[in-house]
Structure formats: structure tokens, C-alpha cells
Design a protein around this motif. Sequence first.
Motif, PDB file in Angstrom:
ATOM      1  N   TRP A 110      87.550  49.012  -9.102  1.00 11.71           N
ATOM      2  CA  TRP A 110      88.652  49.615  -9.662  1.00 11.71           C
ATOM      3  C   TRP A 110      89.942  49.187  -8.939  1.00 11.71           C
ATOM      4  O   TRP A 110      89.890  49.327  -7.721  1.00 11.71           O
ATOM      5  N   ARG A 149      91.265  47.596 -19.434  1.00 10.66           N
ATOM      6  CA  ARG A 149      91.420  48.850 -18.652  1.00 10.66           C
ATOM      7  C   ARG A 149      91.141  50.221 -19.285  1.00 10.66           C
ATOM      8  O   ARG A 149      91.418  50.037 -20.701  1.00 10.66           O
ATOM      9  N   ALA A 150      90.281  50.952 -18.824  1.00 15.28           N
ATOM     10  CA  ALA A 150      90.173  52.216 -19.404  1.00 15.28           C
ATOM     11  C   ALA A 150      91.258  53.305 -19.189  1.00 15.28           C
ATOM     12  O   ALA A 150      91.030  54.063 -18.261  1.00 15.28           O
ATOM     13  N   SER A 161      98.352  48.523 -24.644  1.00 13.41           N
ATOM     14  CA  SER A 161      97.160  49.061 -25.422  1.00 13.41           C
ATOM     15  C   SER A 161      96.589  48.676 -26.409  1.00 13.41           C
ATOM     16  O   SER A 161      97.194  48.042 -27.288  1.00 13.41           O
ATOM     17  N   ASN A 177      95.225  54.723 -27.866  1.00 12.12           N
ATOM     18  CA  ASN A 177      95.475  54.758 -26.462  1.00 12.12           C
ATOM     19  C   ASN A 177      96.715  54.494 -26.051  1.00 12.12           C
ATOM     20  O   ASN A 177      96.862  54.181 -24.858  1.00 12.12           O
ATOM     21  N   GLU A 178      97.874  54.793 -26.999  1.00 15.85           N
ATOM     22  CA  GLU A 178      98.997  54.455 -26.212  1.00 15.85           C
ATOM     23  C   GLU A 178      99.979  55.714 -26.567  1.00 15.85           C
ATOM     24  O   GLU A 178     100.151  56.280 -27.478  1.00 15.85           O
ATOM     25  N   SER A 179     100.581  56.095 -25.625  1.00 13.00           N
ATOM     26  CA  SER A 179     101.220  57.614 -25.339  1.00 13.00           C
ATOM     27  C   SER A 179     102.383  57.620 -26.328  1.00 13.00           C
ATOM     28  O   SER A 179     102.696  58.644 -26.878  1.00 13.00           O
ATOM     29  N   TRP A 207     102.102  59.212 -18.434  1.00 14.70           N
ATOM     30  CA  TRP A 207     102.019  58.918 -19.993  1.00 14.70           C
ATOM     31  C   TRP A 207     101.158  59.910 -20.603  1.00 14.70           C
ATOM     32  O   TRP A 207     101.208  60.443 -21.714  1.00 14.70           O
ATOM     33  N   TYR A 251     106.503  52.181 -10.837  1.00 17.85           N
ATOM     34  CA  TYR A 251     105.231  51.438 -10.660  1.00 17.85           C
ATOM     35  C   TYR A 251     105.423  49.997 -10.351  1.00 17.85           C
ATOM     36  O   TYR A 251     104.690  49.374  -9.499  1.00 17.85           O
ATOM     37  N   ARG A 300     101.968  45.833 -16.718  1.00 16.70           N
ATOM     38  CA  ARG A 300     101.269  46.739 -17.346  1.00 16.70           C
ATOM     39  C   ARG A 300     100.358  46.106 -18.577  1.00 16.70           C
ATOM     40  O   ARG A 300     101.249  45.578 -19.441  1.00 16.70           O
ATOM     41  N   VAL A 304      94.017  56.670 -19.598  1.00 20.56           N
ATOM     42  CA  VAL A 304      94.426  57.833 -20.605  1.00 20.56           C
ATOM     43  C   VAL A 304      95.857  57.862 -20.544  1.00 20.56           C
ATOM     44  O   VAL A 304      96.703  57.099 -19.800  1.00 20.56           O
ATOM     45  N   PRO A 305      96.492  58.251 -21.453  1.00 25.92           N
ATOM     46  CA  PRO A 305      95.575  59.486 -22.487  1.00 25.92           C
ATOM     47  C   PRO A 305      94.798  58.555 -23.692  1.00 25.92           C
ATOM     48  O   PRO A 305      95.204  57.405 -24.103  1.00 25.92           O
ATOM     49  N   CYS A 318      98.676  61.773 -14.340  1.00 22.62           N
ATOM     50  CA  CYS A 318      99.344  60.605 -15.370  1.00 22.62           C
ATOM     51  C   CYS A 318     100.685  60.983 -16.132  1.00 22.62           C
ATOM     52  O   CYS A 318     100.590  61.803 -16.984  1.00 22.62           O
ATOM     53  N   ARG A 374     103.086  63.134 -21.270  1.00 25.95           N
ATOM     54  CA  ARG A 374     103.886  63.131 -22.341  1.00 25.95           C
ATOM     55  C   ARG A 374     103.215  63.779 -23.484  1.00 25.95           C
ATOM     56  O   ARG A 374     103.730  64.698 -24.284  1.00 25.95           O
ATOM     57  N   TRP A 387      88.606  56.854 -13.610  1.00 24.16           N
ATOM     58  CA  TRP A 387      88.752  58.205 -14.109  1.00 24.16           C
ATOM     59  C   TRP A 387      87.106  58.787 -14.304  1.00 24.16           C
ATOM     60  O   TRP A 387      86.383  58.123 -15.341  1.00 24.16           O
ATOM     61  N   GLN A 412      97.029  46.040 -12.492  1.00 19.91           N
ATOM     62  CA  GLN A 412      96.498  45.700 -13.654  1.00 19.91           C
ATOM     63  C   GLN A 412      96.536  44.061 -13.646  1.00 19.91           C
ATOM     64  O   GLN A 412      95.656  43.450 -13.957  1.00 19.91           O
TER      65      GLN A 412
HETATM   66  N1  LIG Z   1     100.584  52.333 -22.033  1.00 17.66           N
HETATM   67  C1  LIG Z   1      99.749  53.194 -21.818  1.00 17.66           C
HETATM   68  C2  LIG Z   1      99.642  53.371 -20.243  1.00 17.66           C
HETATM   69  C3  LIG Z   1      98.468  54.574 -19.916  1.00 17.66           C
HETATM   70  C4  LIG Z   1      98.115  54.300 -18.232  1.00 17.66           C
HETATM   71  O1  LIG Z   1      98.566  53.060 -17.730  1.00 17.66           O
HETATM   72  N2  LIG Z   1      97.612  55.360 -17.736  1.00 17.66           N
HETATM   73  C5  LIG Z   1      97.093  55.130 -16.414  1.00 17.66           C
HETATM   74  C6  LIG Z   1      96.986  56.421 -15.705  1.00 17.66           C
HETATM   75  S1  LIG Z   1      98.897  56.837 -15.365  1.00 17.66           S
HETATM   76  C7  LIG Z   1      95.462  54.739 -16.487  1.00 17.66           C
HETATM   77  O2  LIG Z   1      94.759  55.303 -16.890  1.00 17.66           O
HETATM   78  N3  LIG Z   1      95.188  53.803 -15.556  1.00 17.66           N
HETATM   79  C8  LIG Z   1      93.933  53.417 -15.224  1.00 17.66           C
HETATM   80  C9  LIG Z   1      93.749  52.199 -15.143  1.00 17.66           C
HETATM   81  O3  LIG Z   1      94.518  51.363 -15.505  1.00 17.66           O
HETATM   82  O4  LIG Z   1      92.645  51.661 -14.923  1.00 17.66           O
HETATM   83  C10 LIG Z   1     100.206  54.837 -22.352  1.00 17.66           C
HETATM   84  O5  LIG Z   1     101.584  54.843 -22.251  1.00 17.66           O
HETATM   85  O6  LIG Z   1      99.635  55.404 -22.907  1.00 17.66           O
END
Ligand SMILES: N[C@@H](CCC(=O)N[C@@H](CS)C(=O)NCC(=O)O)C(=O)O
Length: 312
Positions: free
Chosen positions: A11, A119-120, A28, A136-138, A55, A184, A25, A122-123, A53, A58, A86, A15
Motif C-alpha cells: 500500500w 484504490r480501495a 471515483s 464511493n465519492e463523498s 472525505w 494532500y 488524486r 472510503v467513504p 478521513c 463529510r 483499510w 496515488q
Molecule cells: N474522491 C474520494 C476520495 C476518497 C479518498 O481518497 N479517501 C482516502 C482516505 S482520506 C482513502 O481511502 N485512501 C486509501 C487509498 O487511497 O488507498 C471521495 O471524496 O470520496
Amino acid sequence: MLVEGQWQRKWDPVQQEDGDGRFIRQSSAFTARIKDARAALEDGLRLYVAYICPWATRTLIARSLLGLEHEVDVKVVEPTLDDFGWKFGPQLGATQSGIDGVEFAHQLYTMTDDRYSGRATVPVLWNIQQGRIINNESADILRILNDDLRPIHQSPINLYPAELRTDIDAFNDRIYDSLNNGVYRAGFATTQQAYSEAVNSVFTCLNDLERHFASNPYAVGGQLTESDIRLFVTLVRFDVAYYGLFKTNLRAIADYPALSAYLERLLKIDAFAKNTRIDHIKAGYYSVKKLNPSGIVPEGPKLDWFSYLDDE
Ligand SMILES: N[C@@H](CCC(=O)N[C@@H](CS)C(=O)NCC(=O)O)C(=O)O
């Protein structure tokens, strides 16, 4: 990350980057909306989140503000990331298991698409009955909770009212690249130039916001909207994580009187306070080995506004 449904064990928080060391970034992959709120509720809705996190937070704040805590279930991953991304488990009161047999958030992605590459994150908004990711897009999930689920909550709070939509969209655009994602871009830059560009954009935005909040109680239209949520999640992490770990250290939020007062005002609202877990935020960000190989979590800062949080 996942490649064709297979987890790649290493991991890495970065990204993607461009040729000059700028962090990029991923966009999603799951972006469905909910057309029938009652049917979705019958299937069962769940958010998979991390309190670290911004995002994910939110979506938690919107769920609480809109009174959807009984309708939308929540499962929380542990704040620290390792080679498997995660994961569920006991750390700091996270959820022990995602669903029966689900240990890692990436399994949610392969349950939805067994050839998923990416990438996996959250949310994740999850359909319990169908056992798959809805979105999966906040930014979308905020609108799903506010607009798509309105038939079932009929909340007096509207985080995206029709008459303010243009202003909300403009405000969101103004802070996304420069601040929400800007921190970031600073933290994960791999060249001095990419870092400097990002830090400058962060502080240009904060200086601009300090002027705005000197005479406005909220981000847009004199009322609480989704823009406040989107700004809050970055501001509340700034002094405890970004300032140190991401080197966004020209000033702290505590050095901005109007932004500090705004943050303190939002933290008096239950939905903002209860979804802000400073313990998760610190443990999570400072676990990113690439930026903090020792894993040491700083003691401070101690800030007055955190007195509104239970666990401080
Ligand atoms: N565009 C997504 C971005 C979500 C995101 O990047 N989450 C990060 C945590 S803050 C994550 O899960 N990262 C894990 C990874 O990238 O492997 C959103 O806003 O929902």
C-alpha cells in the motif's frame, strides 16, 4: 490498490503523480445515485468510513445533521493503514468486521466488481441487501443523503438548497483544489517546486477565507450548507495533522482569528463534534510511514476548541 480484482500488497499513499512530482488524486469509480429512496431503505444502507478521513467525515456529518442515523448504518475502519489498506478491527473502537468474513475495505470493492482495478477508498455507500457499492465519492454521497433520501427524512435542514446551488458549487470549487486537496498535494509532493506550489495555494485560500469569515457566519448564503461541511473537515485536521505531517506550516488555523471562531462555532453543533475523532485523526495520519517512518504521534497541539469534543 487492486489490479484486476487482486490486492497488490504494497500500500502506498501516493496515488499517482505527474512528471514534476505533483500528487494526483484518483477519480471515483462508483457514482450511482438513488432513484427510489424507500426501496433503497428496504435494501438497507450503510456507510463504510474512517474517522481519520476528511472525505468520509463529510458523509458522517451530513448523516447526523439530516437525522439519518437510524436509516443509514455505519461501519468504521481502523485509523492506521498497513500493506492491506483499510481494515476492520478493535483499534480505537473501530468496527470488528465489515460484514461476516470481511476484514479489509478492499473486499467491498471486489464483492462489487471482481475485476476492479483502482484504490480501495472510503467513504463507501453500500447496499446491504445487494451486497454492493452504490457510490464511493463523498461529494455525491452528500447529495444522495440530502436530495435523494429527502423523501424519507424530510429534514428541515437542506444542505444544498436550489437557490444557493450556484454559490455552493462555486465555493466548493474555490476550496477543493487549493485547500481540501491542496494539503494532500503539499504533503505528498515529491519535489520542492510541487510542494511550494501547493503550500502557496493552501495559504492563499486560507487568507482569502479569513477575510470572508470576518463578516460572514457561514460559507454561503448566511446559512449552514454542504460547503461548511466540506470546509470544516479540512480546517479541523489542519493544526493536528497537516501543519506537522504535510508541512503546511506558514500559519496554523489557531493563528487566524475568524477561521478559529468559525471552527469553534461549528464544533458546538453536535453533528460536527461527534464525528470529529482527534484520536483517530492523529493515529491515522501519523501512521503514514512514507511521511513519518518512526510512527511517533505528537502530543500536541492542545487547542481550546477541542474542549467541545468528548474524548479530549
Ligand atoms: N474522491 C474520494 C476520495 C476518497 C479518498 O481518497 N479517501 C482516502 C482516505 S482520506 C482513502 O481511502 N485512501 C486509501 C487509498 O487511497 O488507498 C471521495 O471524496 O470520496
